[in-house]
Design a protein around this motif. Structure first.
Motif, short mmCIF file in Angstrom:
data_model
loop_
_atom_site.label_atom_id
_atom_site.label_comp_id
_atom_site.label_asym_id
_atom_site.label_seq_id
_atom_site.Cartn_x
_atom_site.Cartn_y
_atom_site.Cartn_z
N ASN A 28 0.85 -1.17 0.00
CA ASN A 28 0.00 0.00 0.00
C ASN A 28 0.90 1.23 0.00
O ASN A 28 2.12 1.13 0.17
N MET A 34 -0.26 -5.43 1.15
CA MET A 34 -1.68 -5.61 0.81
C MET A 34 -2.06 -7.01 1.27
O MET A 34 -1.51 -8.00 0.78
N THR A 94 -5.23 -1.30 -1.70
CA THR A 94 -5.39 -0.01 -2.34
C THR A 94 -5.59 -0.24 -3.83
O THR A 94 -4.82 -1.00 -4.44
N ASP A 98 -3.55 6.68 -2.44
CA ASP A 98 -3.12 6.25 -1.11
C ASP A 98 -4.29 5.88 -0.20
O ASP A 98 -4.10 5.65 0.98
N LYS A 99 -5.50 5.80 -0.75
CA LYS A 99 -6.66 5.47 0.07
C LYS A 99 -6.97 3.98 0.00
O LYS A 99 -7.19 3.43 -1.08
N LYS A 100 -6.95 3.35 1.17
CA LYS A 100 -7.28 1.93 1.22
C LYS A 100 -8.77 1.74 0.94
O LYS A 100 -9.60 2.55 1.32
#
Length: 139
Positions: A28, A34, A94, A98-100
């Motif tokens: 990520n 991940m 992700t 950068d947003k999961k």
């Protein structure tokens, strides 16, 4: 060696995703791996989901729909995917930036459609029963 030395059953395992072309762990944006936490075949969650699918098929058979006794390849694939989705506890992945991505059954289905290798990796991990055993402790 004894049965107890093999290890105790555990409900979940954490799968680290990797791109099939390189086999390197995917990261990520924050450099964390991940990962997907899945329930395995010994867990109550897996067993419950499987029983519900079986009950659905048996109910259809009981209503006289003979076709319900057999599954087409597409139906079998859909049942397999539904079972896998039901067995996902959570994930840290992700898609971009950068947003999961928050886990929901709908997002899982979407990810599997766009990235079928993710589904394959999770299915393979679920089939590796050794991943659902705690290492034995020396006596």
């Amino acid at each position: 060696m004894s049965l107890r030395s093999v290890g105790a059953v555990k409900d979940t395992t954490t799968v680290t995703l990797y791109p099939p072309a390189t086999n390197e762990d995917l990261k990520n944006a924050d450099k964390s791996p991940m990962t997907v936490v899945i329930h395995g075949p010994y867990s109550n969650r897996y067993k419950k989901a499987l029983r519900e699918q079986q009950q659905e098929r048996m109910t259809a058979i009981g209503r006289g729909r003979a076709k319900a006794a057999t599954l087409s390849p597409d139906e079998l694939d859909a049942f397999s995917e539904a079972l896998l989705v039901e067995c996902i506890e959570d994930w840290a992945i992700t898609l971009e930036g950068d947003k999961k991505l928050a886990f929901t059954p709908e997002t899982a289905t979407s990810v599997f459609k766009e990235f079928p290798w993710v589904r394959e990796q999770l299915s393979a991990a679920m089939g590796d029963v050794g991943d659902f055993l705690e290492p034995s402790k020396p006596s």
